[in-house]
Design a protein around this motif. Structure first.
Motif, PDB file in Angstrom:
ATOM      1  N   PRO A 100       1.315  -1.411   0.057  1.00  0.00           N
ATOM      2  CA  PRO A 100      -0.239   0.051   0.237  1.00  0.00           C
ATOM      3  C   PRO A 100       0.958   1.061  -0.171  1.00  0.00           C
ATOM      4  CG  PRO A 100      -0.750  -1.978   1.430  1.00  0.00           C
ATOM      5  CD  PRO A 100       0.397  -1.854   0.914  1.00  0.00           C
ATOM      6  N   ILE A 101      -0.100   2.561  -0.531  1.00  0.00           N
ATOM      7  CA  ILE A 101       1.230   3.150  -0.748  1.00  0.00           C
ATOM      8  C   ILE A 101       1.155   4.102   0.289  1.00  0.00           C
ATOM      9  CG2 ILE A 101       1.313   5.910  -2.116  1.00  0.00           C
ATOM     10  CD1 ILE A 101      -0.727   4.677  -4.424  1.00  0.00           C
ATOM     11  N   GLN A 102       2.200   4.527   1.296  1.00  0.00           N
ATOM     12  CA  GLN A 102       1.834   5.578   2.586  1.00  0.00           C
ATOM     13  C   GLN A 102       2.161   7.183   2.092  1.00  0.00           C
ATOM     14  OE1 GLN A 102       2.062   3.612   5.330  1.00  0.00           O
ATOM     15  NE2 GLN A 102       1.517   2.254   3.857  1.00  0.00           N
ATOM     16  N   TRP A 103       1.373   7.740   1.733  1.00  0.00           N
ATOM     17  CA  TRP A 103       1.060   9.022   1.292  1.00  0.00           C
ATOM     18  C   TRP A 103       1.962   9.493   2.283  1.00  0.00           C
ATOM     19  CZ3 TRP A 103       0.432  10.107  -3.280  1.00  0.00           C
ATOM     20  CH2 TRP A 103      -0.597   9.060  -4.253  1.00  0.00           C
ATOM     21  N   GLY A 104       2.547  10.729   2.541  1.00  0.00           N
ATOM     22  CA  GLY A 104       3.307  11.503   3.433  1.00  0.00           C
ATOM     23  C   GLY A 104       3.221  12.961   2.027  1.00  0.00           C
ATOM     24  N   VAL A 105       3.837  13.679   2.604  1.00  0.00           N
ATOM     25  CA  VAL A 105       5.156  15.113   2.021  1.00  0.00           C
ATOM     26  C   VAL A 105       5.556  15.186   0.970  1.00  0.00           C
ATOM     27  CG1 VAL A 105       6.182  16.818   1.894  1.00  0.00           C
ATOM     28  CG2 VAL A 105       4.763  16.244   4.682  1.00  0.00           C
ATOM     29  N   GLN A 106       6.560  13.828   0.628  1.00  0.00           N
ATOM     30  CA  GLN A 106       7.557  13.395  -0.428  1.00  0.00           C
ATOM     31  C   GLN A 106       6.309  12.297  -1.356  1.00  0.00           C
ATOM     32  OE1 GLN A 106      10.828  10.744   0.805  1.00  0.00           O
ATOM     33  NE2 GLN A 106      11.319  10.713  -0.915  1.00  0.00           N
ATOM     34  N   THR A 107       5.784  11.443  -1.275  1.00  0.00           N
ATOM     35  CA  THR A 107       4.916  10.914  -1.842  1.00  0.00           C
ATOM     36  C   THR A 107       4.051  11.718  -3.174  1.00  0.00           C
ATOM     37  OG1 THR A 107       3.304  10.361  -0.290  1.00  0.00           O
ATOM     38  CG2 THR A 107       4.927   8.841  -0.775  1.00  0.00           C
ATOM     39  N   VAL A 108       2.872  12.891  -2.080  1.00  0.00           N
ATOM     40  CA  VAL A 108       2.409  13.763  -2.642  1.00  0.00           C
ATOM     41  C   VAL A 108       3.516  14.171  -3.655  1.00  0.00           C
ATOM     42  CG1 VAL A 108       0.839  15.490  -2.338  1.00  0.00           C
ATOM     43  CG2 VAL A 108       1.194  13.567  -0.781  1.00  0.00           C
ATOM     44  N   GLY A 109       4.678  15.733  -2.718  1.00  0.00           N
ATOM     45  CA  GLY A 109       5.347  16.062  -3.871  1.00  0.00           C
ATOM     46  C   GLY A 109       5.261  15.727  -5.186  1.00  0.00           C
ATOM     47  N   MET A 110       6.299  14.338  -5.137  1.00  0.00           N
ATOM     48  CA  MET A 110       6.468  13.405  -6.253  1.00  0.00           C
ATOM     49  C   MET A 110       5.138  13.335  -7.538  1.00  0.00           C
ATOM     50  SD  MET A 110       8.924  10.550  -5.329  1.00  0.00           S
ATOM     51  CE  MET A 110       7.856   9.625  -3.710  1.00  0.00           C
TER      52      MET A 110
END
Length: 301
Positions: A211-221
């Protein structure tokens, strides 16, 4: 060549060089087909408010040419970057760049095989010089480094991606001239997302990704690849094809590994050496040759 033409030719390889870096960062964090789908959803949501009025005007023409938009949407939005993100899971940057550098060769062959395009001597020489320049950068100025190149499954994904992109670039010549370029892009994105939905669902069920672990880095990418390598780069690419034809933008695509090296300096502190400058000189010379009238005019429409 006008400054604006040079700009729209240069922005796509710069954006796509950064896309490879972000795609590599996303490997393991976001499934590749999901990343491709999300980036185009975000890009479309950003684009629509600006093009909705014009899209309504162009809708009847777009509906008439729906097969063209379905084909170009599938080749670009659905396939190209999805295959690239798949490739970045297992393939190395040197292999990805080598295969991408074959873009002009694919464009010449696809044009000859399917679009009755003549391969001029300047175009063939320009392709060879550009490919030699990229190869010189990739082997770091040492011929013996070629022995270290090994192809894996990701290389095959990228090989397919650049072949499909060549077909897409040629098909762009047939876009309705009376339509806005932004409407063309929006319809391609809509069709591409339609084709991408079953692929993303299949990836979720059978892909085996965590599962995707959403955070600042993943959203930013996701936001970055949507606004830069997707939206801005595609707008510039379509404008470049409209201004110069199908072949010259593919030669500028050979600047991608050069920009990747510059980004490596900024991000990793690795400074260029003599082989970078030699490779860049060969690539630029290839682009100049490809811009000669006897090599470009033969494929303009």
């Amino acid at each position: 060549m006008r400054a604006t033409t040079l700009l729209v030719l240069t922005v796509p390889p710069l954006m796509w060089a950064s896309n490879a870096i972000v795609g590599r960062m996303a490997a393991g964090a976001i499934p590749p087909l999901t990343l491709n789908f999300l980036r185009w959803v975000v890009a479309l949501l950003v684009l629509l408010p600006f093009v909705l009025a014009q899209l309504k005007v162009d809708w009847s023409v777009g509906r008439k040419h729906w097969k063209l938009f379905a084909a170009t949407g599938f080749l670009s939005t659905t396939c190209y970057n999805a295959l690239q993100y798949l490739a970045l899971i297992t393939s190395s940057p040197i292999n990805i760049a080598l295969i991408t550098a074959a873009g002009p060769i694919f464009t010449l062959l696809v044009g000859r095989a399917f679009f009755s395009a003549h391969i001029g001597r300047a175009a063939a020489l320009g392709a060879a010089l550009s490919l030699l320049g990229v190869a010189w950068v990739l082997v770091r100025g040492e011929i013996q480094n070629l022995a270290q190149v090994e192809f894996v499954s990701g290389d095959l994904f990228m090989l397919l991606a650049i072949a499909l992109w060549s077909v897409y670039t040629w098909l762009l010549r047939d876009r309705p001239k009376e339509m806005s370029g932004y409407s063309v892009l929006a319809l391609q994105m809509l069709w591409g997302l339609v084709f991408a939905v079953p692929m993303v669902l299949a990836e979720a069920v059978w892909g085996g990704y965590p599962p995707i672990q959403w955070g600042v880095q993943t959203v930013g990418m996701v936001v970055y690849v949507a606004l830069g390598p997707a939206l801005l780069a595609y707008i510039c690419w379509q404008r470049a094809v409209a201004l110069t034809g199908s072949q010259l933008p593919m030669f500028f695509l050979n600047l991608t590994p050069v920009f990747a090296a510059i980004l490596a300096v900024l991000l990793l502190g690795e400074f260029p050496t003599s082989y970078h400058f030699i490779g860049l000189a060969l690539i630029v010379l290839g682009i100049v040759l490809s811009n000669r009238s006897d090599s470009v005019n033969s494929i303009k429409k």
